[in-house]
Design a protein around this motif. Structure first.
Motif, short mmCIF file in Angstrom:
data_model
loop_
_atom_site.label_atom_id
_atom_site.label_comp_id
_atom_site.label_asym_id
_atom_site.label_seq_id
_atom_site.Cartn_x
_atom_site.Cartn_y
_atom_site.Cartn_z
N GLN A 137 -21.85 36.21 -40.82
CA GLN A 137 -21.96 37.66 -40.74
C GLN A 137 -20.59 38.22 -40.34
O GLN A 137 -20.10 37.92 -39.26
CB GLN A 137 -23.01 38.07 -39.72
CG GLN A 137 -24.40 37.62 -40.08
CD GLN A 137 -25.42 37.96 -39.01
OE1 GLN A 137 -25.09 38.33 -37.89
NE2 GLN A 137 -26.69 37.84 -39.36
N LYS A 175 -21.72 34.75 -36.48
CA LYS A 175 -21.32 36.16 -36.50
C LYS A 175 -19.89 36.25 -35.96
O LYS A 175 -19.63 35.91 -34.81
CB LYS A 175 -22.24 37.02 -35.65
CG LYS A 175 -21.77 38.47 -35.59
CD LYS A 175 -22.82 39.39 -35.09
CE LYS A 175 -22.38 40.82 -35.05
NZ LYS A 175 -21.74 41.34 -36.22
N GLU A 207 -25.89 23.16 -48.35
CA GLU A 207 -26.28 24.39 -49.05
C GLU A 207 -27.79 24.58 -49.04
O GLU A 207 -28.27 25.70 -48.93
CB GLU A 207 -25.76 24.36 -50.49
CG GLU A 207 -24.27 24.60 -50.57
CD GLU A 207 -23.80 24.71 -51.99
OE1 GLU A 207 -24.55 25.24 -52.85
OE2 GLU A 207 -22.67 24.29 -52.26
N ARG A 229 -31.23 26.42 -39.10
CA ARG A 229 -30.48 27.51 -39.73
C ARG A 229 -29.43 27.97 -38.73
O ARG A 229 -29.75 28.30 -37.59
CB ARG A 229 -31.42 28.66 -40.08
CG ARG A 229 -30.76 29.86 -40.70
CD ARG A 229 -31.79 30.88 -41.21
NE ARG A 229 -32.96 31.01 -40.37
CZ ARG A 229 -33.12 31.94 -39.42
NH1 ARG A 229 -32.19 32.82 -39.19
NH2 ARG A 229 -34.24 31.99 -38.71
N SER A 254 -25.15 30.75 -42.57
CA SER A 254 -24.77 32.07 -43.10
C SER A 254 -23.74 32.65 -42.13
O SER A 254 -23.78 32.39 -40.94
CB SER A 254 -25.97 32.99 -43.26
OG SER A 254 -26.56 33.25 -42.00
N GLU A 281 -31.70 24.52 -47.80
CA GLU A 281 -32.34 24.80 -46.51
C GLU A 281 -32.72 23.49 -45.85
O GLU A 281 -33.23 22.59 -46.47
CB GLU A 281 -33.58 25.67 -46.72
CG GLU A 281 -34.19 26.12 -45.41
CD GLU A 281 -35.29 27.12 -45.59
OE1 GLU A 281 -36.42 26.84 -45.14
OE2 GLU A 281 -35.04 28.18 -46.19
N VAL A 303 -26.35 30.66 -37.87
CA VAL A 303 -25.78 31.97 -38.19
C VAL A 303 -24.49 32.11 -37.37
O VAL A 303 -24.51 31.97 -36.16
CB VAL A 303 -26.75 33.11 -37.85
CG1 VAL A 303 -26.13 34.47 -38.16
CG2 VAL A 303 -28.07 32.94 -38.59
N GLU A 354 -14.88 30.52 -43.93
CA GLU A 354 -16.20 29.91 -44.02
C GLU A 354 -16.13 28.44 -44.43
O GLU A 354 -16.74 27.57 -43.81
CB GLU A 354 -17.09 30.70 -44.98
CG GLU A 354 -17.44 32.07 -44.45
CD GLU A 354 -18.20 32.94 -45.44
OE1 GLU A 354 -18.57 32.45 -46.54
OE2 GLU A 354 -18.42 34.13 -45.12
N SER A 371 -28.76 24.94 -42.89
CA SER A 371 -28.14 25.91 -43.79
C SER A 371 -27.30 26.83 -42.90
O SER A 371 -27.47 26.85 -41.68
CB SER A 371 -29.21 26.71 -44.53
OG SER A 371 -30.02 27.42 -43.62
#
Length: 173
Positions: free
Chosen positions: A45, A101, A91, A97, A43, A93, A99, A73, A41
């Motif tokens: 920031q 930034k 999409e 993971r 994300s 999980e 991330v 993104e 997944s």
């Protein structure tokens, strides 16, 4: 000028250009040992992101902030998944993971090539965690990673984020 001097001058010029190009480095952990056919997944920031390491990115982009974030993104994810051999961003999980930034973005107009156009630079910190143990697998930092080249500012930005996704995916083994 003799051919030997010409070749030497051209070689030195190329070395100087590559010396000023941005870098992508693993700063913690390692990018090997990922499970086969794994998924992650993701994300993003954007808090605290700057334009050219100065003014807040949100202020610089103004009304286009949310739209350009979305473009960046989706371009990163598409570029990553296009080149990745082990890890796919989904999409749902997954085992990992990721991330991303965004620290700083910048653009410039490049005329030093056969095809002039807008280019972008991005500073980012990409961390990948194993979900089951919540342990850090690796951290990758970019320092003025250059990507994209287009006459359109938006297309250049999208290409840069896609190029970054491709670069990160190639590092994962």
């Amino acid at each position: 000028m003799t051919m030997k001097k010409y070749v030497l001058t051209l070689s030195l010029l190329l070395m100087c250009v590559s010396a000023f190009a941005g870098s992508v480095k693993v700063t913690k952990g390692k990018t090997s040992g990922f499970k086969e056919n794994a998924n992650a997944s993701i994300s993003f920031q954007w808090d605290g992101a700057k334009w050219d390491r100065g003014e807040p990115l949100q202020q610089h982009w103004g009304n286009d902030y949310e739209r350009l974030k979305q473009v960046g993104e989706s371009s990163f994810i598409q570029g990553f998944n296009e080149k990745s051999k082990k890890l796919m961003i989904e999409e749902a999980e997954g085992q990992y993971r990721m991330v991303v930034k965004i620290v700083s973005l910048d653009s410039f107009f490049s005329v030093m090539s056969f095809v002039p156009g807008h280019k972008h630079k991005v500073d980012a910190i990409i961390t990948i965690y194993e979900v089951s143990t919540d342990s850090l697998i690796c951290e990758i930092k970019t320092d003025e990673f250059e990507g994209g080249r287009d006459f359109s500012y938006d297309d250049s930005y999208a290409e840069c984020m896609g190029d970054l996704g491709k670069k990160i995916s190639k590092m994962i083994k």
